[in-house]
Scaffold this motif. Structure first.
Motif, mmCIF file in Angstrom:
data_model
loop_
_atom_site.group_PDB
_atom_site.id
_atom_site.type_symbol
_atom_site.label_atom_id
_atom_site.label_comp_id
_atom_site.label_asym_id
_atom_site.label_seq_id
_atom_site.Cartn_x
_atom_site.Cartn_y
_atom_site.Cartn_z
ATOM 1 N N PHE A 18 0.996 -1.639 0.385
ATOM 2 C CA PHE A 18 0.206 -0.420 -0.111
ATOM 3 C C PHE A 18 0.514 1.350 0.182
ATOM 4 O O PHE A 18 0.004 2.388 -0.504
ATOM 5 C CB PHE A 18 -1.105 0.077 0.842
ATOM 6 C CG PHE A 18 -1.823 -0.866 0.820
ATOM 7 C CD1 PHE A 18 -2.655 -0.239 -0.448
ATOM 8 C CD2 PHE A 18 -2.558 -2.374 1.438
ATOM 9 C CE1 PHE A 18 -4.672 -1.011 -0.924
ATOM 10 C CE2 PHE A 18 -3.316 -3.624 0.721
ATOM 11 C CZ PHE A 18 -4.790 -2.624 0.301
ATOM 12 N N TYR A 22 0.492 3.971 -2.128
ATOM 13 C CA TYR A 22 0.447 5.672 -2.548
ATOM 14 C C TYR A 22 0.653 6.260 -3.312
ATOM 15 O O TYR A 22 0.237 7.084 -4.152
ATOM 16 C CB TYR A 22 0.918 5.599 -1.332
ATOM 17 C CG TYR A 22 1.142 7.346 -0.723
ATOM 18 C CD1 TYR A 22 -1.186 7.854 -0.306
ATOM 19 C CD2 TYR A 22 1.863 7.785 -0.136
ATOM 20 C CE1 TYR A 22 -0.398 9.784 0.165
ATOM 21 C CE2 TYR A 22 2.038 9.234 -0.177
ATOM 22 C CZ TYR A 22 1.029 9.839 -0.042
ATOM 23 O OH TYR A 22 1.112 11.465 0.360
ATOM 24 N N GLY A 23 2.535 5.987 -3.577
ATOM 25 C CA GLY A 23 3.097 6.499 -4.312
ATOM 26 C C GLY A 23 2.722 6.365 -5.438
ATOM 27 O O GLY A 23 2.791 7.797 -6.675
ATOM 28 N N PHE A 25 -0.672 6.529 -6.668
ATOM 29 C CA PHE A 25 -1.599 7.226 -6.689
ATOM 30 C C PHE A 25 -1.215 8.555 -6.734
ATOM 31 O O PHE A 25 -1.652 9.959 -7.152
ATOM 32 C CB PHE A 25 -3.094 7.735 -5.601
ATOM 33 C CG PHE A 25 -3.725 5.657 -5.637
ATOM 34 C CD1 PHE A 25 -3.500 5.227 -6.892
ATOM 35 C CD2 PHE A 25 -3.922 5.601 -4.461
ATOM 36 C CE1 PHE A 25 -4.838 4.602 -6.747
ATOM 37 C CE2 PHE A 25 -4.583 4.600 -4.749
ATOM 38 C CZ PHE A 25 -5.461 3.495 -5.806
ATOM 39 N N THR A 26 -0.422 9.831 -6.152
ATOM 40 C CA THR A 26 0.315 11.186 -5.569
ATOM 41 C C THR A 26 0.983 11.027 -7.250
ATOM 42 O O THR A 26 0.938 12.478 -6.810
ATOM 43 C CB THR A 26 0.797 10.502 -4.348
ATOM 44 O OG1 THR A 26 1.831 9.755 -4.045
ATOM 45 C CG2 THR A 26 -0.199 11.194 -3.246
ATOM 46 N N ARG A 27 2.389 10.523 -7.473
ATOM 47 C CA ARG A 27 3.552 10.906 -7.908
ATOM 48 C C ARG A 27 2.905 11.194 -9.833
ATOM 49 O O ARG A 27 1.788 10.436 -9.565
ATOM 50 C CB ARG A 27 4.156 9.515 -8.100
ATOM 51 C CG ARG A 27 5.126 9.679 -6.752
ATOM 52 C CD ARG A 27 6.292 10.544 -6.046
ATOM 53 N NE ARG A 27 6.641 10.032 -5.176
ATOM 54 C CZ ARG A 27 7.758 10.892 -4.632
ATOM 55 N NH1 ARG A 27 7.917 12.469 -5.102
ATOM 56 N NH2 ARG A 27 8.704 10.710 -4.434
ATOM 57 N N VAL B 23 8.704 6.824 -1.941
ATOM 58 C CA VAL B 23 7.016 7.918 -2.567
ATOM 59 C C VAL B 23 7.460 9.169 -1.682
ATOM 60 O O VAL B 23 6.722 9.253 -2.410
ATOM 61 C CB VAL B 23 6.396 6.224 -2.052
ATOM 62 C CG1 VAL B 23 6.365 5.089 -2.592
ATOM 63 C CG2 VAL B 23 5.500 6.530 -0.605
ATOM 64 N N THR B 24 8.129 9.609 -0.374
ATOM 65 C CA THR B 24 7.157 10.880 -0.482
ATOM 66 C C THR B 24 8.612 11.501 -0.320
ATOM 67 O O THR B 24 8.011 13.102 -0.675
ATOM 68 C CB THR B 24 6.771 10.565 0.655
ATOM 69 O OG1 THR B 24 7.996 10.545 1.466
ATOM 70 C CG2 THR B 24 5.579 10.275 1.414
ATOM 71 N N PRO B 87 2.255 16.879 -4.764
ATOM 72 C CA PRO B 87 0.695 16.201 -4.786
ATOM 73 C C PRO B 87 -0.224 17.129 -4.521
ATOM 74 O O PRO B 87 -0.384 17.608 -3.902
ATOM 75 C CB PRO B 87 0.633 14.774 -4.469
ATOM 76 C CG PRO B 87 1.578 15.151 -3.082
ATOM 77 C CD PRO B 87 2.658 15.946 -2.918
ATOM 78 N N ARG B 91 -6.151 15.015 -3.654
ATOM 79 C CA ARG B 91 -5.708 13.682 -4.161
ATOM 80 C C ARG B 91 -4.751 13.415 -3.326
ATOM 81 O O ARG B 91 -4.874 12.112 -3.170
ATOM 82 C CB ARG B 91 -5.243 13.470 -5.404
ATOM 83 C CG ARG B 91 -4.308 12.420 -6.409
ATOM 84 C CD ARG B 91 -3.182 12.686 -6.937
ATOM 85 N NE ARG B 91 -4.367 13.368 -8.600
ATOM 86 C CZ ARG B 91 -3.322 14.535 -9.384
ATOM 87 N NH1 ARG B 91 -2.325 14.201 -9.329
ATOM 88 N NH2 ARG B 91 -4.152 14.453 -11.142
ATOM 89 N N ALA B 92 -3.975 13.622 -2.638
ATOM 90 C CA ALA B 92 -3.411 13.354 -2.118
ATOM 91 C C ALA B 92 -4.455 12.609 -0.487
ATOM 92 O O ALA B 92 -3.381 11.760 -0.002
ATOM 93 C CB ALA B 92 -1.979 13.523 -0.994
ATOM 94 N N SER B 95 -5.535 9.928 -2.013
ATOM 95 C CA SER B 95 -4.679 8.280 -1.821
ATOM 96 C C SER B 95 -5.093 7.864 -0.663
ATOM 97 O O SER B 95 -4.733 6.771 -0.458
ATOM 98 C CB SER B 95 -3.485 9.254 -2.716
ATOM 99 O OG SER B 95 -3.503 9.812 -3.844
ATOM 100 N N VAL B 96 -4.280 8.413 0.426
ATOM 101 C CA VAL B 96 -4.032 8.192 1.596
ATOM 102 C C VAL B 96 -5.774 7.234 2.271
ATOM 103 O O VAL B 96 -5.544 6.704 3.044
ATOM 104 C CB VAL B 96 -3.778 9.147 3.012
ATOM 105 C CG1 VAL B 96 -3.320 9.016 4.150
ATOM 106 C CG2 VAL B 96 -2.394 9.838 2.216
ATOM 107 N N VAL B 99 -5.831 4.569 0.466
ATOM 108 C CA VAL B 99 -4.396 3.252 1.536
ATOM 109 C C VAL B 99 -4.589 2.847 2.570
ATOM 110 O O VAL B 99 -4.579 1.640 2.600
ATOM 111 C CB VAL B 99 -3.117 4.123 0.914
ATOM 112 C CG1 VAL B 99 -2.393 3.498 1.846
ATOM 113 C CG2 VAL B 99 -2.995 4.223 -0.830
#
Lengths: 104, 187
Positions: A18, A22-23, A25-27, B23-24, B87, B91-92, B95-96, B99
Protein backbone atom coordinates in the motif's frame (compact mmCIF):
# COMPACT_ATOMS: atom_id res chain seq x y z
CA UNK A 1 12.44 -17.56 12.48
CA UNK A 2 9.83 -19.80 14.03
CA UNK A 3 8.95 -17.24 16.70
CA UNK A 4 7.54 -14.80 14.17
CA UNK A 5 4.11 -15.87 12.89
CA UNK A 6 3.39 -15.80 9.18
CA UNK A 7 0.75 -13.11 9.60
CA UNK A 8 3.37 -10.56 10.75
CA UNK A 9 5.35 -11.05 7.54
CA UNK A 10 2.12 -10.73 5.56
CA UNK A 11 1.26 -7.49 7.37
CA UNK A 12 4.70 -6.09 6.47
CA UNK A 13 4.28 -7.01 2.80
CA UNK A 14 0.74 -5.58 2.80
CA UNK A 15 2.05 -2.31 4.22
CA UNK A 16 4.76 -2.23 1.56
CA UNK A 17 2.16 -2.90 -1.15
CA UNK A 18 0.00 0.00 0.00
CA UNK A 19 3.01 2.31 0.33
CA UNK A 20 3.72 1.54 -3.32
CA UNK A 21 0.04 2.12 -4.12
CA UNK A 22 0.19 5.53 -2.42
CA UNK A 23 3.21 6.46 -4.52
CA UNK A 24 1.43 5.33 -7.68
CA UNK A 25 -1.59 7.49 -6.79
CA UNK A 26 0.21 10.69 -5.82
CA UNK A 27 3.30 10.79 -8.03
CA UNK A 28 2.98 12.27 -11.51
CA UNK A 29 6.57 11.71 -12.58
CA UNK A 30 7.01 8.53 -14.62
CA UNK A 31 10.28 7.46 -13.03
CA UNK A 32 8.88 7.75 -9.51
CA UNK A 33 5.77 5.84 -10.60
CA UNK A 34 8.08 3.11 -11.88
CA UNK A 35 9.77 3.02 -8.46
CA UNK A 36 6.37 2.54 -6.81
CA UNK A 37 5.67 -0.38 -9.13
CA UNK A 38 8.98 -1.93 -8.08
CA UNK A 39 7.95 -1.65 -4.42
CA UNK A 40 4.63 -3.38 -5.19
CA UNK A 41 6.38 -6.22 -7.04
CA UNK A 42 8.76 -6.66 -4.12
CA UNK A 43 5.92 -6.93 -1.63
CA UNK A 44 4.44 -9.73 -3.75
CA UNK A 45 7.83 -11.47 -3.79
CA UNK A 46 8.00 -11.35 0.01
CA UNK A 47 4.57 -13.02 0.12
CA UNK A 48 5.67 -15.81 -2.22
CA UNK A 49 8.84 -16.56 -0.28
CA UNK A 50 7.09 -16.42 3.10
CA UNK A 51 4.28 -18.74 1.97
CA UNK A 52 6.82 -21.15 0.54
CA UNK A 53 8.89 -21.11 3.73
CA UNK A 54 6.03 -21.41 6.21
CA UNK A 55 3.27 -23.38 4.48
CA UNK A 56 5.07 -25.63 1.99
CA UNK A 57 8.68 -26.05 3.12
CA UNK A 58 8.90 -29.33 1.21
CA UNK A 59 8.46 -27.57 -2.15
CA UNK A 60 10.23 -24.79 -4.05
CA UNK A 61 7.33 -23.32 -6.03
CA UNK A 62 7.37 -19.93 -4.29
CA UNK A 63 11.10 -19.57 -4.95
CA UNK A 64 10.57 -20.14 -8.67
CA UNK A 65 7.70 -17.69 -8.83
CA UNK A 66 9.89 -15.11 -7.10
CA UNK A 67 12.75 -15.70 -9.53
CA UNK A 68 10.46 -15.37 -12.55
CA UNK A 69 8.84 -12.23 -11.13
CA UNK A 70 12.28 -10.67 -10.60
CA UNK A 71 13.26 -11.52 -14.20
CA UNK A 72 10.03 -10.08 -15.62
CA UNK A 73 10.39 -6.98 -13.41
CA UNK A 74 13.87 -6.38 -14.78
CA UNK A 75 12.62 -6.68 -18.37
CA UNK A 76 9.67 -4.41 -17.59
CA UNK A 77 11.87 -1.76 -15.98
CA UNK A 78 14.24 -1.76 -18.95
CA UNK A 79 11.42 -1.37 -21.49
CA UNK A 80 9.70 1.28 -19.37
CA UNK A 81 12.87 3.33 -19.06
CA UNK A 82 13.49 3.09 -22.81
CA UNK A 83 9.96 4.40 -23.41
CA UNK A 84 10.44 7.17 -20.82
CA UNK A 85 13.70 8.31 -22.41
CA UNK A 86 12.08 8.33 -25.86
CA UNK A 87 9.14 10.30 -24.48
CA UNK A 88 11.52 12.81 -22.90
CA UNK A 89 13.26 13.24 -26.21
CA UNK A 90 9.97 14.09 -27.93
CA UNK A 91 8.10 16.05 -25.24
CA UNK A 92 10.94 17.32 -22.98
CA UNK A 93 8.96 16.19 -19.95
CA UNK A 94 8.29 12.88 -18.19
CA UNK A 95 5.18 14.04 -16.39
CA UNK A 96 2.21 11.81 -17.16
CA UNK A 97 -0.05 14.86 -17.53
CA UNK A 98 2.10 16.11 -20.42
CA UNK A 99 1.97 12.82 -22.28
CA UNK A 100 -1.63 13.05 -23.45
CA UNK A 101 -0.86 12.68 -27.15
CA UNK A 102 -2.56 9.31 -27.55
CA UNK A 103 -5.46 10.08 -25.19
CA UNK A 104 -8.84 9.46 -26.87
CA UNK B 1 11.30 -12.11 22.29
CA UNK B 2 14.27 -13.83 20.73
CA UNK B 3 17.05 -12.23 18.73
CA UNK B 4 15.60 -13.60 15.48
CA UNK B 5 12.26 -11.88 16.09
CA UNK B 6 14.02 -8.63 17.03
CA UNK B 7 15.99 -8.78 13.78
CA UNK B 8 12.77 -9.34 11.84
CA UNK B 9 11.03 -6.34 13.40
CA UNK B 10 14.05 -4.07 12.88
CA UNK B 11 14.29 -5.19 9.24
CA UNK B 12 10.60 -4.67 8.57
CA UNK B 13 10.65 -1.23 10.20
CA UNK B 14 13.66 -0.34 8.02
CA UNK B 15 11.94 -1.58 4.85
CA UNK B 16 8.70 0.27 5.54
CA UNK B 17 10.35 3.53 6.67
CA UNK B 18 12.67 3.73 3.67
CA UNK B 19 9.85 2.68 1.33
CA UNK B 20 7.66 5.46 2.71
CA UNK B 21 10.49 7.96 2.26
CA UNK B 22 11.00 6.69 -1.31
CA UNK B 23 7.42 7.50 -2.28
CA UNK B 24 7.16 10.80 -0.37
CA UNK B 25 10.58 12.43 -0.86
CA UNK B 26 10.40 15.60 -2.94
CA UNK B 27 13.82 15.17 -4.52
CA UNK B 28 13.80 12.44 -7.14
CA UNK B 29 17.42 11.43 -6.62
CA UNK B 30 16.92 10.98 -2.86
CA UNK B 31 13.81 9.00 -3.66
CA UNK B 32 15.87 6.60 -5.77
CA UNK B 33 18.43 6.22 -2.97
CA UNK B 34 15.67 5.47 -0.43
CA UNK B 35 14.34 2.85 -2.84
CA UNK B 36 17.83 1.35 -2.90
CA UNK B 37 17.81 1.06 0.89
CA UNK B 38 14.35 -0.47 0.88
CA UNK B 39 15.33 -3.11 -1.66
CA UNK B 40 18.47 -3.91 0.33
CA UNK B 41 16.29 -4.35 3.41
CA UNK B 42 14.10 -6.79 1.48
CA UNK B 43 17.25 -8.73 0.54
CA UNK B 44 18.01 -8.83 4.27
CA UNK B 45 14.52 -10.19 4.89
CA UNK B 46 15.21 -13.01 2.41
CA UNK B 47 18.44 -13.77 4.27
CA UNK B 48 16.41 -13.86 7.48
CA UNK B 49 14.03 -16.34 5.84
CA UNK B 50 17.12 -18.46 4.94
CA UNK B 51 16.58 -18.01 1.20
CA UNK B 52 20.14 -17.07 0.38
CA UNK B 53 19.82 -17.52 -3.38
CA UNK B 54 16.77 -15.25 -3.62
CA UNK B 55 18.58 -12.66 -1.50
CA UNK B 56 21.58 -12.79 -3.82
CA UNK B 57 19.35 -12.46 -6.89
CA UNK B 58 17.56 -9.53 -5.23
CA UNK B 59 20.85 -7.75 -4.60
CA UNK B 60 22.23 -8.44 -8.08
CA UNK B 61 19.11 -7.68 -10.13
CA UNK B 62 17.35 -4.99 -8.12
CA UNK B 63 20.09 -3.16 -6.28
CA UNK B 64 22.74 -3.65 -8.92
CA UNK B 65 20.56 -3.46 -12.00
CA UNK B 66 17.20 -1.76 -11.75
CA UNK B 67 18.15 1.00 -9.28
CA UNK B 68 21.27 1.85 -11.29
CA UNK B 69 19.10 1.97 -14.44
CA UNK B 70 16.63 4.28 -12.66
CA UNK B 71 19.44 6.57 -11.47
CA UNK B 72 20.87 6.74 -15.00
CA UNK B 73 17.48 7.61 -16.42
CA UNK B 74 17.06 10.34 -13.77
CA UNK B 75 20.35 11.85 -14.89
CA UNK B 76 19.30 11.58 -18.53
CA UNK B 77 15.85 13.06 -18.21
CA UNK B 78 15.84 15.87 -15.69
CA UNK B 79 17.70 18.19 -13.39
CA UNK B 80 18.10 16.10 -10.25
CA UNK B 81 18.48 19.12 -8.00
CA UNK B 82 15.02 20.45 -8.74
CA UNK B 83 12.18 19.57 -6.38
CA UNK B 84 9.27 17.54 -7.64
CA UNK B 85 5.93 19.34 -7.47
CA UNK B 86 3.89 18.52 -4.40
CA UNK B 87 0.86 16.29 -5.06
CA UNK B 88 -2.50 17.98 -5.39
CA UNK B 89 -4.00 18.22 -1.91
CA UNK B 90 -7.32 16.57 -2.69
CA UNK B 91 -5.60 13.75 -4.55
CA UNK B 92 -3.17 13.22 -1.66
CA UNK B 93 -6.00 13.11 0.90
CA UNK B 94 -8.05 10.63 -1.11
CA UNK B 95 -4.97 8.48 -1.80
CA UNK B 96 -4.17 8.30 1.92
CA UNK B 97 -7.80 7.40 2.65
CA UNK B 98 -7.92 4.70 -0.03
CA UNK B 99 -4.58 3.25 1.03
CA UNK B 100 -5.49 3.19 4.73
CA UNK B 101 -8.86 1.58 4.04
CA UNK B 102 -7.23 -1.03 1.81
CA UNK B 103 -4.55 -1.77 4.41
CA UNK B 104 -7.05 -2.15 7.25
CA UNK B 105 -9.31 -4.34 5.10
CA UNK B 106 -6.42 -6.62 4.15
CA UNK B 107 -5.27 -6.85 7.78
CA UNK B 108 -8.80 -7.80 8.88
CA UNK B 109 -8.87 -10.49 6.21
CA UNK B 110 -5.44 -11.74 7.36
CA UNK B 111 -6.64 -11.91 10.95
CA UNK B 112 -9.69 -13.90 9.97
CA UNK B 113 -7.83 -16.46 7.89
CA UNK B 114 -6.03 -19.26 9.68
CA UNK B 115 -3.10 -20.13 7.44
CA UNK B 116 -2.58 -23.84 7.69
CA UNK B 117 -3.93 -23.89 11.25
CA UNK B 118 -7.29 -25.38 10.32
CA UNK B 119 -6.01 -28.92 10.06
CA UNK B 120 -4.64 -28.96 13.60
CA UNK B 121 -6.63 -30.61 16.29
CA UNK B 122 -4.53 -29.82 19.36
CA UNK B 123 -5.41 -26.12 19.25
CA UNK B 124 -1.82 -24.95 19.08
CA UNK B 125 -1.40 -21.27 18.32
CA UNK B 126 2.04 -21.50 16.79
CA UNK B 127 2.35 -21.80 13.09
CA UNK B 128 2.48 -25.31 11.73
CA UNK B 129 2.94 -26.17 8.08
CA UNK B 130 3.54 -29.57 6.60
CA UNK B 131 6.97 -29.61 8.23
CA UNK B 132 5.33 -30.11 11.60
CA UNK B 133 3.32 -32.97 10.23
CA UNK B 134 6.44 -34.88 9.27
CA UNK B 135 7.23 -33.77 5.72
CA UNK B 136 10.96 -33.02 5.51
CA UNK B 137 11.88 -29.51 4.45
CA UNK B 138 13.72 -29.19 1.18
CA UNK B 139 16.91 -27.18 1.32
CA UNK B 140 16.68 -24.05 -0.79
CA UNK B 141 20.30 -24.22 -1.84
CA UNK B 142 21.55 -23.17 -5.25
CA UNK B 143 22.06 -26.78 -6.30
CA UNK B 144 18.49 -27.83 -5.54
CA UNK B 145 17.01 -24.75 -7.20
CA UNK B 146 19.17 -25.17 -10.29
CA UNK B 147 18.40 -28.89 -10.63
CA UNK B 148 14.66 -28.30 -10.42
CA UNK B 149 14.82 -25.24 -12.66
CA UNK B 150 16.36 -27.21 -15.51
CA UNK B 151 14.64 -30.55 -15.00
CA UNK B 152 12.17 -31.84 -17.56
CA UNK B 153 10.33 -34.11 -15.13
CA UNK B 154 6.97 -33.44 -13.52
CA UNK B 155 7.91 -30.53 -11.26
CA UNK B 156 10.62 -29.15 -13.52
CA UNK B 157 10.65 -25.56 -14.68
CA UNK B 158 12.59 -25.84 -17.93
CA UNK B 159 9.74 -24.56 -20.13
CA UNK B 160 9.14 -21.33 -18.12
CA UNK B 161 12.92 -20.91 -18.02
CA UNK B 162 13.13 -20.98 -21.81
CA UNK B 163 10.09 -18.71 -22.16
CA UNK B 164 11.73 -16.21 -19.79
CA UNK B 165 14.92 -16.28 -21.84
CA UNK B 166 12.90 -15.50 -25.00
CA UNK B 167 11.12 -12.70 -23.09
CA UNK B 168 14.43 -11.19 -21.99
CA UNK B 169 15.72 -11.32 -25.57
CA UNK B 170 12.53 -9.66 -26.83
CA UNK B 171 12.77 -6.99 -24.12
CA UNK B 172 16.39 -6.30 -25.02
CA UNK B 173 15.63 -5.89 -28.73
CA UNK B 174 12.56 -3.84 -27.90
CA UNK B 175 14.57 -1.47 -25.69
CA UNK B 176 17.17 -0.96 -28.41
CA UNK B 177 14.50 -0.29 -31.04
CA UNK B 178 12.52 2.10 -28.81
CA UNK B 179 15.49 4.08 -27.55
CA UNK B 180 17.28 4.23 -30.91
CA UNK B 181 17.86 7.75 -32.08
CA UNK B 182 16.62 8.48 -35.58
CA UNK B 183 19.07 10.61 -37.52
CA UNK B 184 17.57 13.93 -38.59
CA UNK B 185 18.21 13.36 -42.30
CA UNK B 186 16.27 10.07 -42.23
CA UNK B 187 13.16 11.65 -40.75
Amino acid sequence: MSQVPLSHILVVSTALFFIGMYGLFTRRNMITMLMSVELILNSVNINFVAFNKYLYPDKLEGVFFTLFIIAIAAAEAAVAIAIIINLYRNFHSIDVEDAGEMKF
Amino acid sequence: MSASAVIFYILSFFILATGLLAVTSRKIFRSAIWLLFSLTGIAGLYFWLQMEFIAAVQVVVYVGGIVVLIIFSIFLTQQSGRDLPAPVRSRAIFSVLAVCIGFVLTCVLLRGYAFGRTGRTDGGQTFAGPVASGVPAVDASVGTIGAQMLSTSEHGYVLPFEVISILLLAAMIGCIVIAMKIKPDEK
